[in-house]
Structures are given as structure tokens and as C-alpha cells.
Design an enzyme around this catalytic site. Structure first.
Site, PDB file in Angstrom:
ATOM      1  N   CYS A 405       2.684  10.800  -0.161  1.00  0.00           N
ATOM      2  CA  CYS A 405       1.556  11.624  -0.566  1.00  0.00           C
ATOM      3  C   CYS A 405       1.118  11.242  -1.991  1.00  0.00           C
ATOM      4  O   CYS A 405       0.461  10.230  -2.186  1.00  0.00           O
ATOM      5  CB  CYS A 405       1.904  13.105  -0.434  1.00  0.00           C
ATOM      6  SG  CYS A 405       0.489  14.218  -0.542  1.00  0.00           S
ATOM      7  N   HIS A 567       3.455  13.288   5.100  1.00  0.00           N
ATOM      8  CA  HIS A 567       4.828  13.626   4.718  1.00  0.00           C
ATOM      9  C   HIS A 567       5.756  13.360   5.894  1.00  0.00           C
ATOM     10  O   HIS A 567       6.038  14.264   6.688  1.00  0.00           O
ATOM     11  CB  HIS A 567       4.926  15.093   4.294  1.00  0.00           C
ATOM     12  CG  HIS A 567       4.309  15.412   2.981  1.00  0.00           C
ATOM     13  ND1 HIS A 567       5.020  15.443   1.811  1.00  0.00           N
ATOM     14  CD2 HIS A 567       3.021  15.705   2.648  1.00  0.00           C
ATOM     15  CE1 HIS A 567       4.212  15.746   0.796  1.00  0.00           C
ATOM     16  NE2 HIS A 567       2.990  15.914   1.284  1.00  0.00           N
ATOM     17  N   GLU A 569       8.834  13.151   6.065  1.00  0.00           N
ATOM     18  CA  GLU A 569      10.089  13.908   6.023  1.00  0.00           C
ATOM     19  C   GLU A 569      10.033  15.167   6.875  1.00  0.00           C
ATOM     20  O   GLU A 569      11.073  15.685   7.305  1.00  0.00           O
ATOM     21  CB  GLU A 569      10.454  14.270   4.582  1.00  0.00           C
ATOM     22  CG  GLU A 569       9.480  15.183   3.864  1.00  0.00           C
ATOM     23  CD  GLU A 569       8.405  14.445   3.097  1.00  0.00           C
ATOM     24  OE1 GLU A 569       7.796  15.055   2.194  1.00  0.00           O
ATOM     25  OE2 GLU A 569       8.161  13.261   3.406  1.00  0.00           O
TER      26      GLU A 569
END
Length: 607
Positions: A405, A567, A569
């Protein structure tokens, strides 16, 4: 089978590990073939976690539907391999707002609206409704709903929530409700103290709840006299006192609970019958075997991979919880021990050299010795120049780099300044009146409303025709486009692979590769500068469906220099690591070619 409910609450102190224990209970239930969902209840008045400061509350986790929720929902998704919605996070503020909205609409016309029964009934109705929503690849109603109550029992703000949960136990029946209370057993001068747990159980019973399991957090294994004393004074059997002592990693907690006979207790209290799909029982057993192999592999890993995380919230590691977990998932797949250096980006800046030389030289020492450099997301101006310095070091010294990001935008700014000949390259977030805004405010995002105003949730990214060289694309191709368990929105042929193991067809030759990942941002790369960056060697290999929004960048002739606007994750799983993180850690560990070969063969954690 009626829906079963498992409540996990905490006493003595907050931050005691309720989220990990709740997730671990879910892992055990899934290992015997049950379908599990989860709900997190927070007693604060914020509507959601979107505007909570990361240094105070930890990270804000984002779901497919764009819900900005408590970080514990990330634990549930990672451990249980499920996909939740914003409704799975209850806050007291959200409940109050819904009840007051109903009152304004006249739904309580003529009645005095009160905490009991109107608010407590609404909370119970909400829990029962959300507990029926399918969350995994079976698309079927869950068998068990795990409810984690945030905070500490006895806090004044949680009183309405506790009353609602007490009433829920009566509503669904004792055979369908199990309560696990997590307490603390401190060790003072080598003696394990039980008084805090006794007081915590007394507090719980005073509000109408009676725990079936007492999970005792301790720095060391509980001694038998300690267990017996807690059982006697808390009026439970010794088998109902579960020791949750410190273990090498949180992934060992399910094994710790299982070794103490928790599965038979769950079956007995919840009256779990044998009417479970045989295929789910087999799948659960296989998953449990892989989980145990994974933790064993982690214990046997000797080689270390050293990652330097350069961020602005490093004073609280939970601010980057999903990032840390994704690095752990990837390092376990690579059979490496993970060593993270938490580097405050401000310490790399020249001002720190003048004001605090020790911090400056320590930061540079950490950066220079890292095997990989990661710049995660963030907001504001503090520490941004330090991140640019870190990106420059990674690019010039051929150190594997992953920008998430903001980290992707940092890589763009650095490249424009030092390669494209634009020394004044800036982000509009930092300077609004600068001439060269290579990162700009997205036009559709509100500049006046902060809450839930960003580009949020699951969005598609299209790999471009010029991306065949990309290492990241090759990883995605090995598994087909990776999503959270559902086909990409614009992929009618169902060519996506899934994060929860659902089979999917590979893309046919020439078919565009589309991936779906979760986003949370309000700034983007300025498309006016893309052509100039490309002419100097920075390729944007992934864009949105319009082709105007940059999603992925990658440098050629570099071991691993990747930036992503999304993102990744948020979709990483214990048994299926996020691919950008996997490639990054593998490159840092020197085993990228080996990992890419394993991905091609379809191996999972070496199995």
C-alpha cells in the site's frame, strides 16, 4: 444439529490471549469435521475499528465486504480458513446506533426503550442471525459459533453485553452453550498464585455466567497442586482447568489444548453428535495432520531469515499484526526461522543523526544487515522520508523489497526522484501544493468524511501483457489467480484458485490473469507519470479493471522488488501463505527458485 455457541471471555487483565485461544478452539472443532464461524464483541462505542489509532488499539483488519474490524477477526480467518463479514464484529456503539435508528423509525412506538430488554434482545438476535451465515467453501450453515467478548469481565462498559450473553445461554439452552473463561496465574517468587483466578471466576458468576472451562494463562506449565486448588475453589473438575502456558509460537496453542483432552470436553458439554459429514471429518483430520507437521517443521528450522520492517507504528507490534503473521506463514513454508527487526522509519532520517546519533546508527545497522526490507501501510507525514531512504537502499543494493500500500507509493516516489529525474516527486498526502504529485488523492474518495470513506474490500487486479517476466505473476500462475475462496468478480469461467482449498480450473492459454485481494487506501499512483516510469524500467504489471489504477509494480533485474497497492496480508492463511509475502521471504532466504518449483508441483508446506 442445533447451532452450538462457545463463549470466550477474560478476567484479571486484558490482552491475555483470548483471541488466540478462541481461534485454537475453532481449530480443534474443525479437526473433528465441524463447520465453525466466529464473532468478536467489543465494548467500545466506536461503530467500527476504522478510526482507531494503531498505536492504541493495534491494526485495523479489513474484510471482503470492506468492513473495518478488530484484529481478532484476522486471527479467526487465518486459523479457521474462513471468510467473515463486517457483521461478525459487534461493537456496543454499533448496537446502540441500530437500536436508536429503530426507535426513530417507530418500531418501539409507545414503549420506553431500555438497555434490558431492547438492547440485549437486539444483540442476541444479531448473534443468532450472524451465526447462520456460511463462511467456508461448503457454503453451509456453521455448526458452531465462537463468540469472543473483548475487554475484561467486570468492566462497566461491557455490562449490557454480558447480560445479553447470559440471556443467550438461556435462549439456546445449556446443551448448546459452552463458556470458556481465560484467567491469569502469575508466578511470584517461583509460586503459582491462584487468587486472581478465584476472584475472576467469582466476578463472572456474580453476573450470571458459569464457566465450563477455565483456561489459565501462565508463563510456565501449571503444577498439579495449582490445578487442583483452582478446581476446588472454582467448583469445577480438574479436567476443566486447562493450562495455557507460554509456547514457542501461537500455532502450538491448538496442540497444547488438544493434549489436555479438550476435544472430549467440548463434545460432552455441547452434546456434539456423530451426524457429521464423513468427508468433512476426513478433511478435518488431514488439515490437523498438516497443522502438526507445520509446527514440527517450525521447531526443526535452523536457518534464519532476517526481515527489517520499516514503519511508523513499530512501538506497538500489534499495529502490524497481519503483516507479522504473513511473514510467519511464509517463513514456515520456507522452513526458516523468522527474525523481524522493527525499525522506526524516522530513525533513518538525517534529523535523527543530529538529534540522536545512537538511534540513527543503530537503525542503519539494522537496515544494512537485513536479508529483506518491508515497508507496510500507514498514514500521515511522519517518517515518510525514512521509508524513501529504505526503498532506495533496497533498490540500489539489490536487497529483496516488498512495499505494501503506502510501501508501493514510497517505491514510486523514490524511483521518480532518483531515476526519472523528478527530484520534487511527492505524495499529495504530504504536500498538497507541490508540482510533481506522483501519488494523488483518489477522485471518488471523500475528503471530508473519515470513517469508512476509503477504497475498501475485495477488488480485482488484472495482470498486464507486459508482465511475463514477473516473479510475482509466476507465483500467482502456479496456483491460478488467488482469491479468498470465491471466483473473482469479473471471472465468469471460474478460473480462480481459492484460499480455503477449493479446487479451481487453471486459466487457459492467452486468458487474462485476474486476482482478487483486499484494499484499504485513499491515495493512488498518478497515472500521468506511469509512462515516464515505465520508460525508465519500472513496470506496473497489475492494474484495476479500468487500466487507470496501478495495483502492482515490479523491477526487472532485481532479486525481488515488488510493490502492491492492496494488502495481501489480509488473505494470508497458516496453511496457505500470501504469495507476495511468500515470494519476498523466499527471495530474502535465498530459496525462491525452490519455492516456485514447489508451488508448481502443488505442494503445501512440503506435503
Amino acid at each position: 444439529m442445533a447451532t452450538k455457541y462457545v463463549l470466550v471471555s477474560g478476567g484479571v487483565i486484558s490482552g491475555i490471549g483470548k483471541g488466540v485461544i478462541a481461534s485454537s478452539l475453532g481449530v480443534l472443532l474443525k479437526s473433528i469435521g465441524l463447520k465453525v464461524t466466529a464473532i468478536k464483541i467489543d465494548p467500545y462505542l466506536n461503530r467500527d475499528a476504522g478510526l482507531l489509532g494503531p498505536l492504541e488499539h493495534g491494526e485495523c483488519f479489513v474484510l471482503d465486504d470492506g468492513g473495518e474490524v478488530d484484529l481478532d477477526l484476522g486471527n479467526y480467518e487465518r486459523y479457521l480458513n474462513i471468510t467473515l463479514t463486517g457483521d461478525n464484529n459487534i461493537t456496543l456503539g454499533k448496537m446502540f446506533q441500530h437500536v436508536l435508528d429503530r426507535e426513530r423509525k417507530g418500531e418501539y412506538l409507545g414503549k420506553t426503550v431500555q438497555i434490558v430488554p431492547h438492547l440485549t434482545d437486539f444483540i442476541q438476535d444479531w448473534i443468532e442471525r450472524v451465526a447462520q451465515i456460511p463462511v467456508d467453501s461448503t457454503r453451509e450453515r456453521p455448526d458452531v459459533c465462537i463468540i469472543e467478548l473483548g475487554g475484561t469481565v467486570g468492566d462497566i462498559e461491557s455490562a449490557p453485553l454480558i447480560e445479553a450473553l447470559r440471556c443467550l445461554r438461556r435462549r439456546v439452552g445449556e446443551k448448546n452453550f459452552l463458556h470458556c473463561h481465560v484467567s491469569l496465574v502469575p508466578v511470584i517468587n517461583t509460586e503459582q498464585k491462584t487468587k486472581p483466578t478465584q476472584a475472576a471466576i467469582r466476578d463472572v458468576r456474580s453476573v450470571g455466567l458459569s464457566p465450563d472451562i477455565i483456561a489459565c494463562r501462565c508463563s510456565e506449565p501449571l503444577k498439579q497442586p495449582t490445578t487442583d486448588k483452582i478446581a476446588m475453589y472454582c467448583q469445577v473438575e480438574p479436567a476443566q482447568v486447562i493450562a495455557v502456558h507460554d509456547v514457542p509460537s501461537t500455532y502450538h496453542v491448538p496442540l497444547l489444548l488438544e493434549s489436555q483432552g479438550l476435544i472430549p470436553i467440548l463434545k460432552n458439554v455441547l452434546h456434539l453428535n456423530n451426524h457429521v459429514d464423513a468427508s468433512l471429518v476426513e478433511y478435518g483430520a488431514q488439515t490437523w495432520k498438516i497443522w502438526k507437521n507445520l509446527t514440527a517443521t517450525q521447531d526443526r528450522a535452523f536457518d534464519t531469515v532476517k526481515i527489517c520492517l520499516v514503519g511508523k507504528y513499530t512501538a506497538l507490534q500489534d499495529a502490524y499484526l497481519s503483516v507479522r503473521k504473513s511473514l510467519e506463514h511464509a517463513s514456515m513454508r520456507c522452513a526458516r526461522k523468522l527474525e523481524i527487526t522493527w525499525l522506526n522509519s524516522s530513525d533513518l532520517e538525517p534529523e535523527t543523526e543530529a538529534n540522536s546519533p545512537a538511534a540513527y546508527h543503530k537503525a542503519w545497522g539494522s537496515l544494512c544487515t537485513a536479508s529483506g526490507i518491508l515497508v507496510p501501510g500507514g498514514f500521515g507525514t511522519r517518517g515518510m522520508e525514512g521509508m524513501v531512504i529504505a526503498a532506495k537502499w533496497a533498490r540500489e543494493k539489490k536487497v529483496p523489497y516488498l512495499g505494501i500500500c503506502l510501501g508501493m507509493q514510497i517505491a514510486v516516489i523514490e524511483f521518480c526522484r532518483h531515476i526519472c529525474g523528478i527530484p520534487g516527486a511527492q505524495s499529495e498526502e504530504w504536500l498538497t501544493d507541490t508540482e510533481d504529485k506522483v501519488v494523488i488523492y483518489m477522485p471518488e474518495v471523500s475528503k471530508t468524511t473519515q470513517g469508512a470513506s476509503q477504497r475498501l474490500g475485495l477488488k480485482n487486479t488484472h495482470f498486464q501483457d507486459n508482465s511475463n517476466f514477473s516473479k510475482l505473476r509466476q507465483l500467482y500462475e502456479k496456483e491460478a489467480p488467488l482469491t479468498n475462496g470465491v471466483p473473482a468478480a469479473s471471472d465468469p469461467n471460474n478460473t480462480t484458485a481459492t484460499a480455503d482449498g477449493e479446487p479451481a480450473a487453471k486459466p487457459s492459454p492467452g486468458q487474462p490473469i485476474i486476482i482478487s485481494e483486499r484494499h484499504r487506501h485513499r491515495y493512488e499512483v498518478n497515472p500521468a507519470y506511469v509512462e515516464k516510469m515505465a520508460s525508465h524500467g519500472l513496470d506496473f504489471i497489475g492494474k484495476d479493471e479500468t487500466g487507470e489504477r496501478m495495483e502492482i509494480l515490479e523491477l526487472r533485474d532485481h532479486p525481488w522488488f515488488v510493490g502492491v497497492q492492496y494488502h495481501p496480508e489480509y488473505l494470508s492463511r497458516v496453511l496457505r501463505p500470501s504469495l507476495p509475502y511468500l515470494g519476498f521471504v523466499a527471495a530474502a532466504a535465498g530459496c525462491l527458485d525452490e519455492i516456485m518449483g514447489a508451488e508448481k508441483r502443488g505442494m503445501v508446506n512440503g506435503v
